[in-house]
Design a protein around this motif. Structure first.
Motif, PDB file in Angstrom:
ATOM      1  N   ALA A  88      27.225  34.698  23.454  1.00 28.45           N
ATOM      2  CA  ALA A  88      26.884  35.958  24.114  1.00 28.45           C
ATOM      3  C   ALA A  88      26.458  35.691  25.551  1.00 28.45           C
ATOM      4  N   GLY A  89      27.022  36.446  26.488  1.00 26.05           N
ATOM      5  CA  GLY A  89      26.652  36.327  27.889  1.00 26.05           C
ATOM      6  C   GLY A  89      27.418  35.292  28.677  1.00 26.05           C
ATOM      7  N   VAL A  90      28.210  34.448  28.010  1.00 28.51           N
ATOM      8  CA  VAL A  90      28.994  33.415  28.693  1.00 28.51           C
ATOM      9  C   VAL A  90      30.331  34.020  29.135  1.00 28.51           C
ATOM     10  N   HIS A  91      30.788  33.615  30.308  1.00 33.49           N
ATOM     11  CA  HIS A  91      31.989  34.183  30.915  1.00 33.49           C
ATOM     12  C   HIS A  91      33.179  33.228  30.773  1.00 33.49           C
ATOM     13  N   SER A  92      34.344  33.718  31.189  1.00 36.85           N
ATOM     14  CA  SER A  92      35.529  32.860  31.170  1.00 36.85           C
ATOM     15  C   SER A  92      36.483  33.216  32.293  1.00 36.85           C
ATOM     16  N   THR A  93      37.048  32.185  32.894  1.00 37.06           N
ATOM     17  CA  THR A  93      38.202  32.335  33.778  1.00 37.06           C
ATOM     18  C   THR A  93      39.352  31.478  33.255  1.00 37.06           C
ATOM     19  N   GLY A  94      39.228  31.012  31.993  1.00 30.10           N
ATOM     20  CA  GLY A  94      40.265  30.123  31.486  1.00 30.10           C
ATOM     21  C   GLY A  94      40.390  30.055  29.979  1.00 30.10           C
ATOM     22  N   GLN A  95      39.853  31.028  29.251  1.00 33.46           N
ATOM     23  CA  GLN A  95      39.989  31.015  27.793  1.00 33.46           C
ATOM     24  C   GLN A  95      41.456  31.224  27.410  1.00 33.46           C
TER      25      GLN A  95
END
Length: 256
Positions: free
Chosen positions: A58-65
């Protein structure tokens, strides 16, 4: 998957994790996987599941999942990307889509994963236009000490001291290839690349390095924690808001 009927696609998704309860589907919670599967099920006119390269909290972002989905043969990659983006909410976006081999698995085929952790050292990091995507510390850090602490981390070893919970079926050993701190406009960024991670591992490593740079614990604590010395405890984990899954690397396909 019926290889004659369906086509497997590999997609990369960006998301702002602030309003998501993590990646994995959970009852009565808004998750990234849940939002993607809902949209894909609309496109497929029936239930549609996906496989991801890993879970983010929760709260973690992604630019590459990276994730995969099997779709009917009428779909091609550009049409799937365009149609899926038209259905997704503002905090998720498909960067790319490509056809993948029928046996492609985003998690098990991944060779390395890179995370970034953003720390805001300037006062404006607390602005509502920044603080959702960093740790708005708002005070100077000794970059030389951060880099000294980071230099002890690369290698293959147990990272059990830096985990909220282990993965008994796979053990606590990870191979960390790169740990580097760099300066940014707002402060500093950690880049870390490894074959795998334990739960909260990057956040515990970050929190401990930051405490060393703030003079709250000695530099040699990092080596002692990595050696799993008895009675050694990490610093609290850094907040989820600064963490991004940046890139997932896969082996190059063998030439035929």
């Amino acid at each position: 998957m019926d290889a004659l009927a369906d086509t497997r696609f590999r997609l990369t998704v960006h998301y702002d994790g602030s309003a998501f309860h993590g990646w994995q589907v959970q009852p009565d919670q808004r998750t990234v996987q849940g939002v993607l599967e809902t949209a894909l099920s609309r496109l497929a006119d029936g239930p549609k599941g996906i496989m991801g390269s890993g879970r983010t909290d929760a709260g973690v972002h992604s630019t590459g999942q990276v994730f995969s989905v099997d779709m009917a043969p009428r779909w091609d990659a550009p049409s799937l990307r365009k149609s899926l983006n038209a259905l997704l909410p503002d905090d998720a976006w498909i960067e790319s889509a490509a056809q993948a081999p029928p046996d492609f698995h985003p998690r098990y085929d991944a060779a390395r994963r890179t995370y970034r952790y953003e720390i805001g050292l300037r006062p404006e990091a607390a602005s509502p236009f920044h603080k959702r995507w960093c740790w708005p510390l708002g005070e100077p850090l000794d970059l030389a000490l951060l880099r000294q602490a980071a230099s002890a981390i690369p290698g293959e070893r147990s990272f059990g001291a830096f985990a909220k919970a282990g993965q008994p079926e796979r053990g606590e050993r990870c191979h960390v290839y790169v740990v580097a701190w760099s300066e940014t406009v707002l402060g500093t960024r950690l880049t870390i690349t490894a074959d795998r991670y334990l739960h909260h591992m990057v956040r515990y490593l970050t929190g401990t390095m930051v405490d060393i740079a703030r003079g709250r614990r000695p530099l040699d604590d990092m080596a002692r924690l990595l050696d799993n010395e008895p009675d050694m405890v990490t610093s609290p984990p850094a907040p989820a808001s600064g963490l991004f899954l940046h890139h997932v690397e896969y082996p190059e396909p063998e030439a035929s």
